[in-house]
Motif scaffolding. Structure first.
Motif, PDB file in Angstrom:
ATOM      1  N   UNK A   1       5.281   7.580  15.221  1.00  8.99           N
ATOM      2  CA  UNK A   1       4.443   8.462  14.396  1.00  8.99           C
ATOM      3  C   UNK A   1       4.315   7.867  12.995  1.00  8.99           C
ATOM      4  N   UNK A   2       5.412   7.326  12.486  1.00  8.62           N
ATOM      5  CA  UNK A   2       5.388   6.686  11.178  1.00  8.62           C
ATOM      6  C   UNK A   2       4.412   5.513  11.147  1.00  8.62           C
ATOM      7  N   UNK A   3       4.351   4.763  12.241  1.00  9.17           N
ATOM      8  CA  UNK A   3       3.398   3.646  12.301  1.00  9.17           C
ATOM      9  C   UNK A   3       1.964   4.176  12.229  1.00  9.17           C
TER      10      UNK A   3
ATOM     11  N   UNK B   1      -5.138   7.675  14.691  1.00 10.70           N
ATOM     12  CA  UNK B   1      -6.484   7.792  14.145  1.00 10.70           C
ATOM     13  C   UNK B   1      -6.694   6.671  13.146  1.00 10.70           C
TER      14      UNK B   1
ATOM     15  N   UNK C   1      -0.835  17.615   7.121  1.00 12.61           N
ATOM     16  CA  UNK C   1      -1.825  16.618   6.715  1.00 12.61           C
ATOM     17  C   UNK C   1      -3.215  17.213   6.919  1.00 12.61           C
TER      18      UNK C   1
ATOM     19  N   UNK D   1       0.843  -1.185   0.000  1.00 14.33           N
ATOM     20  CA  UNK D   1       0.000   0.000   0.000  1.00 14.33           C
ATOM     21  C   UNK D   1       0.888   1.249   0.000  1.00 14.33           C
TER      22      UNK D   1
ATOM     23  N   UNK E   1       0.973   6.951  10.817  1.00 18.24           N
ATOM     24  CA  UNK E   1       0.728   7.409   9.446  1.00 18.24           C
ATOM     25  C   UNK E   1       0.568   6.235   8.485  1.00 18.24           C
ATOM     26  N   UNK E   2       1.330   5.187   8.702  1.00 14.86           N
ATOM     27  CA  UNK E   2       1.241   3.995   7.843  1.00 14.86           C
ATOM     28  C   UNK E   2      -0.103   3.312   7.943  1.00 14.86           C
ATOM     29  N   UNK E   3      -0.793   3.552   9.018  1.00 12.30           N
ATOM     30  CA  UNK E   3      -2.087   2.898   9.231  1.00 12.30           C
ATOM     31  C   UNK E   3      -3.201   3.551   8.433  1.00 12.30           C
ATOM     32  N   UNK E   4      -2.906   4.665   7.791  1.00 12.64           N
ATOM     33  CA  UNK E   4      -3.914   5.308   6.964  1.00 12.64           C
ATOM     34  C   UNK E   4      -4.500   6.546   7.615  1.00 12.64           C
ATOM     35  N   UNK E   5      -4.275   6.703   8.891  1.00 13.23           N
ATOM     36  CA  UNK E   5      -4.720   7.923   9.560  1.00 13.23           C
ATOM     37  C   UNK E   5      -3.487   8.734   9.910  1.00 13.23           C
ATOM     38  N   UNK E   6      -3.430   9.220  11.125  1.00 13.64           N
ATOM     39  CA  UNK E   6      -2.224   9.883  11.591  1.00 13.64           C
ATOM     40  C   UNK E   6      -2.245   9.787  13.103  1.00 13.64           C
ATOM     41  N   UNK E   7      -1.357  10.459  13.796  1.00 11.69           N
ATOM     42  CA  UNK E   7      -1.451  10.431  15.255  1.00 11.69           C
ATOM     43  C   UNK E   7      -2.733  11.156  15.666  1.00 11.69           C
TER      44      UNK E   7
ATOM     45  N   UNK F   1       3.952   6.423   5.264  1.00 12.70           N
ATOM     46  CA  UNK F   1       4.009   6.573   6.726  1.00 12.70           C
ATOM     47  C   UNK F   1       5.386   6.265   7.271  1.00 12.70           C
TER      48      UNK F   1
END
Lengths: 461, 461
Positions: free
Chosen positions: B207-209, B252, B41, A198, B211-217, A204
């Motif tokens: 924080x990168x994790x 998020x 973002x 993805x 963002x990688x999840x599709x949301x953000x912190x 991210x």
């Protein structure tokens, strides 16, 4: 940290510009995400950073051109807040660090400005880009926030652009640090460019690398297999074999200097022949731009020379036709290279863009060109030793643009639309380095991110 | 994506609140970082998301309470922009997705509002928290941005709080997704909690994790070995053996629902005896809070019961003394537990904080307490099934606070200051889970982030 003299010298240089009145230089406040107290990463205003160096919210600097005095206004943290925020350095101590003797609470700024207004003194400020600072200036100056930009000081803008355009050694060192982080971001992205991943996942992770470096991203990451969309901030695709992943990303150093690189790699690690052919043209364009970059030439001329390299290469592939110089004169290349070659870079990735591109990228001698493509060139003026600029040619196949030009027969003498339509699914390739204009020519800042196609293939695979 | 009916039903529920006039619900615009076009973002306004679901800038929703009509205003992308932004979905199509039939360009909103003003209709809006939206409302309504908050509609605020407080199943599902990402962030941080690591390094990675999840912190990460500083957004220390690393972080989901967890782990992986003793008290407090959480009890009462658990534990260690109930009544515990037990969570990490904490966390029956510590409790009112709340007790040793109370002899009958001073370098421990109030009681949302001290030690080591 920079030494105290750096900031003192910059303020002194501004004072030497012989303006009258005072410069009102507000720093930024926190930027709310979804409520007043839930904020984004604090980003100080770059001009404030340049002259005052202090990286926290709620400060305003004043430089009095008439008597040479300098002031810093802001509020000290109250005792109650220490529980929440820990022991804090006082405003006065912070002022000392950057050579400011006169510090006072923010309420005193209102008195100071009121007095200046009563005395009929000129108050110079730059155009605010955040709503919060527009409202702050409205409160201070009594000028409606909605029209505050119209009263910004062109004199001050020009003086600041003059200073910030030529990078000091300490600034170049900071940019090199940002480049190191940018390098790591890009190589990490390349390694992850596998089918089925993805785009947001990679995005991210590399944002995390930027944040881990002590700064943050210097701009929102562009990472997409639809590279033909130039400002694509969607990362919702799963990478597909046969596509190209375009990554345009950079970091800030902890002092907020930027890096900005673009690389384009084949998903899964192997360029197709079509991809490699276009890639080699873009790489040649990039190298050509670096060779031509030196003091005394305009970046507009470099841009146009690069457009010729691109048009020639595309002619060899049968995508363009006719006389190349004529084609470029007519802007025919812009169907494939619709943006500018680059921009200034420094404390901002598009350096000083808040001050107005016309003042940053152009001068009386070199004016913007009103032509599709070249019209988007952010930096056209004569280069000087100490400029830091980006070098980012690209070739894109934008179906909407191909359709429009074909339908309207735009530059039909120079474009082979039939052939272009064979590339509708190609995407786009952009290759971007950051350059320092030196006394003799130019050099790439940071360790060059892998760019040779064979090297790219070996990293991705 | 949620189904169309979800948004329709929410707007219908708002219309059933029997307000008169119209609700003016502006979404957010882009938030500039260091110039207008270099933005953070994008984060849509949560109330706009709740009723209209569309996650891009420049939209305004209108709900007409008098005739039941609903409108969406915004501008379609122009042809030229497609080159930069790619093919775009039209406003009308976007409206359809969330059940809005009436869409129009933003310019028409001005006409619409002007007419409503002329007709003397009530225009309800919530307090804007960004400068940009303050100015937008000024332009629309003719009310000064500086005083725009004063005219916000309490009726509308109360109606929205009523609806958003009770989470639907689709919302709980989203929060669970955010919890999964939060889990990964915390376990990653734990594994990295080794001596010599820079706090910022770990912060960036997690924080990168997010963002990688599709949301953000869901809020700026707190990650520090100085956990006694409650809102510590500095990450500049290198972790030291013997210290505790406190991480308060959440993500998020892609639909912008939040998670919010805190864990505290020993740097290097082994609690000292002192650390483990305090840790066990905080863990007991956390578990006690969950046991007591159920519909019909006030969260204020849970907070105070937790304060007793903490005070009792600290008395056993000789840090507090005297009658525990009296100590809590006098707020003596607040020297060590100076914040509230928790807050609502949903589309915002502090849910609906922009609407006003007094409306979200309190009601006519339960009013805020004016006492240091308990006064910071964000949520005091009676719990209802469907609330999502945080449970985050903590114990801290804040040198500035110990010094102040000792000097001023505050609660000297209940505090053993001599003993407290032995803990000056301790830092702080906070343990936070997210709870759903169920019909019978409560349950932890997401897989519980490791919390038992032995488990923590095995992960860090």
């Amino acid at each position: 940290m920079f030494e105290i003299d750096i900031y003192r010298n910059r303020r002194k240089a501004l004072k030497n510009k012989k303006l009258k009145g005072i410069a009102l230089l507000p720093g930024n406040v926190e930027s709310p995400m979804n409520c007043l107290d839930n904020t984004y990463h604090f980003r100080q205003d770059s001009t404030f950073l340049y002259f005052f160096g202090l990286d926290f919210p709620g400060l305003t600097g004043i430089i009095d051109f008439d008597n040479g005095k300098e002031y810093l206004f802001g509020n000290d943290v109250e005792i109650e807040d220490i529980i929440w925020m820990g022991p804090q350095v006082s405003l006065n101590e912070n002022g000392q660090k950057v050579g400011i003797e006169n510090t006072a609470p923010l309420s005193k700024l209102y008195d100071f400005i009121n007095q200046a207004i009563k005395q009929g003194r000129k108050i110079h400020y730059t155009p605010p880009y955040r709503g919060e600072n527009k409202l702050f200036l409205e409160k201070l100056l009594g000028i409606s926030a909605i029209r505050i930009d119209e009263y910004a000081s062109v004199e001050l803008i020009k003086a600041i652009v003059d200073l910030r355009s030529i990078k000091e050694q300490v600034e170049i060192d900071e940019i090199e640090k940002a480049c190191l982080t940018g390098y790591e971001m890009h190589v990490t992205a390349m390694k992850m460019a596998q089918p089925g991943i993805w785009e947001q996942k990679i995005t991210g992770i590399i944002e995390g690398i930027a944040n881990s470096g002590g700064g943050m991203v210097s701009f929102p990451v562009i990472l997409t297999q639809n590279g033909e969309t130039l400002h694509n901030h969607s990362h919702n695709n799963y990478l597909e074999e046969g596509k190209l992943m375009l990554t345009d990303a950079g970091a800030e150093s902890s002092l907020h200097y930027a890096s900005d690189f673009t690389r384009t790699v084949p998903v899964g690690g192997k360029f197709t022949q079509k991809q490699r052919e276009i890639y080699e043209i873009v790489l040649a364009a990039n190298n050509k731009a670096r060779e031509l970059t030196k003091p005394g030439v305009t970046y507009l001329s470099v841009h146009l020379a690069v457009a010729e390299v691109i048009a020639s290469g595309l002619k060899e592939l049968g995508l363009m036709k006719g006389d190349i110089k004529e084609a470029v004169k007519n802007g025919a290349h812009a169907i494939f290279f619709p943006h500018g070659l680059g921009h200034m870079m420094g404390l901002d990735v598009h350096d000083m863009e808040d001050l107005g591109q016309i003042y940053v990228g152009y001068d009386d001698e070199t004016r913007p060109v009103d032509q599709f493509g070249t019209g988007y060139l952010r930096l056209g003026r004569k280069l000087q030793s100490g400029f830091v600029i980006t070098n980012e040619p690209g070739i894109y196949f934008i179906p909407a643009l191909i359709d429009k030009w074909q339908k309207e027969k735009i530059n039909a003498d120079f474009i082979n639309f039939e052939k272009a339509n064979e590339y509708r699914d190609f995407g786009g390739i952009r290759l971007e380095d950051d350059l320092l204009v030196t006394k003799e020519g130019s050099r790439i800042l940071g360790k060059r991110v892998p760019i040779e196609p064979d090297e790219i293939e070996s990293i991705v695979s």
